[in-house]
Design a protein around this motif. Structure first.
Motif, PDB file in Angstrom:
ATOM      1  N   TYR A 212      55.006  25.844 146.498  1.00  0.00           N
ATOM      2  CA  TYR A 212      54.739  24.929 145.390  1.00  0.00           C
ATOM      3  C   TYR A 212      53.763  23.833 145.814  1.00  0.00           C
ATOM      4  O   TYR A 212      52.798  23.527 145.109  1.00  0.00           O
ATOM      5  N   ALA A 213      54.001  23.264 147.001  1.00  0.00           N
ATOM      6  CA  ALA A 213      53.120  22.188 147.471  1.00  0.00           C
ATOM      7  C   ALA A 213      51.712  22.697 147.725  1.00  0.00           C
ATOM      8  O   ALA A 213      50.729  21.984 147.465  1.00  0.00           O
ATOM      9  N   GLN A 214      51.569  23.920 148.212  1.00  0.00           N
ATOM     10  CA  GLN A 214      50.242  24.455 148.508  1.00  0.00           C
ATOM     11  C   GLN A 214      49.340  24.483 147.276  1.00  0.00           C
ATOM     12  O   GLN A 214      48.123  24.397 147.401  1.00  0.00           O
ATOM     13  N   ARG A 215      49.937  24.578 146.102  1.00  0.00           N
ATOM     14  CA  ARG A 215      49.142  24.726 144.883  1.00  0.00           C
ATOM     15  C   ARG A 215      49.065  23.439 144.076  1.00  0.00           C
ATOM     16  O   ARG A 215      48.406  23.427 143.016  1.00  0.00           O
ATOM     17  N   ASN A 216      49.723  22.369 144.514  1.00  0.00           N
ATOM     18  CA  ASN A 216      49.811  21.179 143.680  1.00  0.00           C
ATOM     19  C   ASN A 216      49.558  19.883 144.442  1.00  0.00           C
ATOM     20  O   ASN A 216      50.054  18.826 144.061  1.00  0.00           O
ATOM     21  N   VAL A 217      48.813  19.962 145.529  1.00  0.00           N
ATOM     22  CA  VAL A 217      48.428  18.756 146.265  1.00  0.00           C
ATOM     23  C   VAL A 217      47.372  17.993 145.464  1.00  0.00           C
ATOM     24  O   VAL A 217      46.485  18.592 144.844  1.00  0.00           O
ATOM     25  N   THR A 218      47.464  16.667 145.490  1.00  0.00           N
ATOM     26  CA  THR A 218      46.493  15.806 144.808  1.00  0.00           C
ATOM     27  C   THR A 218      45.814  14.904 145.823  1.00  0.00           C
ATOM     28  O   THR A 218      46.477  14.362 146.715  1.00  0.00           O
ATOM     29  N   ILE A 219      44.499  14.755 145.711  1.00  0.00           N
ATOM     30  CA  ILE A 219      43.754  13.817 146.545  1.00  0.00           C
ATOM     31  C   ILE A 219      43.288  12.671 145.660  1.00  0.00           C
ATOM     32  O   ILE A 219      42.532  12.866 144.707  1.00  0.00           O
ATOM     33  N   ARG A 220      43.762  11.478 145.967  1.00  0.00           N
ATOM     34  CA  ARG A 220      43.344  10.278 145.257  1.00  0.00           C
ATOM     35  C   ARG A 220      42.504   9.418 146.187  1.00  0.00           C
ATOM     36  O   ARG A 220      42.613   9.512 147.391  1.00  0.00           O
ATOM     37  N   ASP A 249      40.363   8.713 151.156  1.00  0.00           N
ATOM     38  CA  ASP A 249      41.164   9.720 150.468  1.00  0.00           C
ATOM     39  C   ASP A 249      42.644   9.480 150.749  1.00  0.00           C
ATOM     40  O   ASP A 249      43.040   9.122 151.871  1.00  0.00           O
ATOM     41  N   HIS A 250      43.446   9.683 149.732  1.00  0.00           N
ATOM     42  CA  HIS A 250      44.898   9.593 149.854  1.00  0.00           C
ATOM     43  C   HIS A 250      45.460  10.943 149.397  1.00  0.00           C
ATOM     44  O   HIS A 250      45.416  11.272 148.212  1.00  0.00           O
ATOM     45  N   VAL A 251      45.949  11.719 150.363  1.00  0.00           N
ATOM     46  CA  VAL A 251      46.453  13.055 150.078  1.00  0.00           C
ATOM     47  C   VAL A 251      47.941  12.949 149.754  1.00  0.00           C
ATOM     48  O   VAL A 251      48.731  12.474 150.576  1.00  0.00           O
ATOM     49  N   VAL A 252      48.321  13.384 148.567  1.00  0.00           N
ATOM     50  CA  VAL A 252      49.705  13.298 148.108  1.00  0.00           C
ATOM     51  C   VAL A 252      50.277  14.708 148.027  1.00  0.00           C
ATOM     52  O   VAL A 252      49.781  15.552 147.266  1.00  0.00           O
ATOM     53  N   VAL A 253      51.307  14.976 148.838  1.00  0.00           N
ATOM     54  CA  VAL A 253      51.961  16.288 148.865  1.00  0.00           C
ATOM     55  C   VAL A 253      53.226  16.201 148.018  1.00  0.00           C
ATOM     56  O   VAL A 253      54.127  15.419 148.338  1.00  0.00           O
TER      57      VAL A 253
END
Length: 576
Positions: A212-220, A249-253
């Motif tokens: 699930y996380a592999q497909r839904n990471v967000t970079i802010r 960049d802020h990578v949110v898992v």
């Protein structure tokens, strides 16, 4: 003769006078010796920009996705007569200074856009000219990560690093440094072990992102938020879903949610998996998630089984690609491929390796589950005169489990044991150092083919027959520890005597023979147990006890004796 020097001087004067005009003409045609030498000197000075330490990056930089920033080192070359390379750093103002052309602002430019811009500038001033621009060194940037990761925080990484690599490395942050200490690595392992216990029955010590996380990471960050899809990002044409990182960049898992629609891959693929469905998924996404067809797959049986019961054939070429890869998939769809079956193959043929002191070492063909140990040795020509059968053993790699299990996993296995807590250390040692060997006695198997020691073999087994040792090592509390020449039929006491006898402080009753093949310690009967080649003899001292322990020991004994005497006196009085 006097006139000759005068003629030479005149010719030299004419040549010197004509050189400025010649160099000027060459400069007008694009060749400038002074500027070329200056460029080479500048290039030598700039090359120092490439000498600082740098951590590894992961993949080839995609010029369409890589955004330039302060600290990048670029290089350009003219494709004319002057092929010298010029290095140019990107300044903190996000500009580059190009000789003869001036400042160029690269703010918000990708590497590909900068190439096009510079080519346009050069060709505008010198039509027909060509120039090559490359990224010689990526800058270091700070990237923050948070969410469902064991080590949230801020990391310094190359801007050429992709999100997929960064998310793998933050599970083992010590790998980002060349000077990581063993303490840091062990601390990482402890956190990983805790995560493994929570995640279920994982036997590994390496964590990874959930599907699930592999497909839904967000970079802010400072720029437009970007979605990361590590599954689809491996598909050609969707590289932007696994982007290069940028400043701030802020990578949110994300943490897993309770339920979500899924699509699946099953059958003879490298990996069988289910992953979250996302709008726009297609067959290429499923092939990417599967890792491709396994060697045993039937390529002509690949099919997409729809949730509604229909089936869509999926042709696959020899490169693992499909002409219908862009066919969209819906929640509940499954990509399936059948596996080639080789009926009876495993049961009819196999190979074992025979190594060491046999007459013909090498591979031997067997019938798995039928050929026995003595038969394989016989097919290798039999035992050589130098063989030590008491040290021979059989390895079965196919039965090898995770012998390097994390200590926490070993203790978890001990959790419901009915043994006492003190046994946990011994259990941990036994588990950590166990070997993938077959329980058998090669010497008995060779001597008596009908014995239970003559075990059956399976494909992949390895028979090892060491050379006969010539000495026995005696150590511990003996007067002269070291190797003693082996003599057949001798006991432990004989070898201790050869090593100078028991030293001061030795406890002969605690002496042990350590068997050469199994490393098992046995307590010998002094005049009966024979030492074999490869064995060791160890003589320990008395157990170390804390200061005052002897006094307490004798005090307890005295107390017990006094209590018994008092009880006897009472009984004597009563009975009298």
């Amino acid at each position: 003769m006097p006139r000759f020097p005068i003629v030479v001087n005149v010719v030299l004067a004419v040549m010197l006078a004509s050189m400025p005009s010649t160099l000027s003409a060459q400069s007008s045609s694009g060749f400038d010796l002074d500027k070329m030498m200056q460029s080479n000197r500048a290039s030598g000075a700039s090359s120092q920009l490439l000498q600082a330490d740098q951590i590894p990056t992961d993949n080839v930089v995609d010029a369409r996705l890589y955004y330039l920033g302060p600290g990048d080192v670029l290089a350009y070359q003219g494709l004319g007569l002057d092929l010298s390379e010029k290095l140019i750093p990107v300044t903190p103002e996000n500009t580059v200074l190009i000789e003869r052309f001036g400042l160029v602002n690269v703010n918000g430019m990708t590497l590909a856009q900068f190439r096009d811009s510079l080519r346009t500038i050069v060709q505008g001033r010198a039509p027909g000219s060509e120039i090559s621009v490359t990224l010689r060194r990526a800058r270091l940037i700070y990237v923050q990560v948070s969410g469902n990761v064991p080590y949230p925080g801020t990391y310094a990484v190359p801007a050429s690093m992709r999100a997929s690599t960064f998310l793998s490395l933050v599970h083992q942050p010590w790998s980002l440094r060349t000077d990581a200490s063993a303490r840091e690595i062990n601390r990482t392992d402890r956190v990983q072990e805790q995560q493994n216990r929570l995640s279920g029955l994982s036997r590994t010590t390496t964590m990874s992102l959930s599907s699930y996380a592999q497909r839904n990471v967000t970079i802010r960050g400072r720029y437009v938020p970007r979605m990361v899809d590590l599954v689809r990002g491996r598909v050609r044409g969707y590289e932007h879903l696994d982007p290069h990182l940028r400043e701030e960049d802020h990578v949110v898992v994300p943490f897993d949610v309770a339920s979500y629609p899924t699509i699946s891959v099953g059958g003879a693929f490298v990996t069988n998996t289910s992953l979250p469905w996302k709008r726009g998924d297609d067959i290429a996404t499923l092939i990417s998630a599967s890792g491709g067809l396994s060697e045993s797959a039937k390529p002509n049986t690949v099919r997409l089984e729809r949730r509604d019961g229909s089936t869509v054939p999926v042709p696959i070429n020899e490169k693992g690609e499909s002409p219908v890869a862009s066919t969209t998939v819906e929640p509940g769809d499954v990509l399936v491929v059948d596996e080639e079956m080789y009926s009876g193959f495993e049961s009819t043929t196999g190979i074992v390796q025979v190594q060491g002191e046999v007459m013909q070492p090498g591979a031997v063909r067997i019938v798995p589950g039928s050929t026995r140990l003595s038969q394989a040795i016989a097919m290798s020509g039999g035992i050589s005169p130098r063989a030590a059968l008491n040290l021979a053993y059989v390895v079965r790699p196919s039965e090898r489990r995770a012998f390097n299990d994390h200590p926490g996993e070993l203790l978890r296995r001990f959790q419901y044991s009915d043994l006492v807590l003190e046994d946990s250390l011994r259990y941990r040692l036994d588990q950590t150092y166990r070997l993938p060997v077959v329980s058998c006695d090669v010497a008995k198997a060779v001597a008596d083919s009908s014995s239970s020691a003559n075990v059956v073999l399976f494909s992949g087994d390895k028979i090892v027959v060491p050379m006969q040792p010539t000495s026995v090592y005696v150590y511990g509390q003996v007067s002269n520890p070291g190797y003693v020449q082996y003599q057949p039929g001798k006991t432990m006491e004989w070898y201790v005597f050869q090593a100078g006898g028991y030293a001061v402080g030795a406890k002969p009753g605690r002496a042990r023979i350590v068997k050469g093949r199994t490393n098992v310690w046995i307590q010998p009967e002094r005049d009966l147990t024979i030492v074999e080649p490869g064995d060791e003899v160890y003589v320990p001292r008395a157990p170390d006890v804390p200061a005052g322990m002897d006094i307490q020991y004798y005090a307890v004994i005295g107390g017990v004796v006094s209590s018994i005497a008092a009880l006897a006196g009472v009984l004597f009085t009563i009975l009298r």
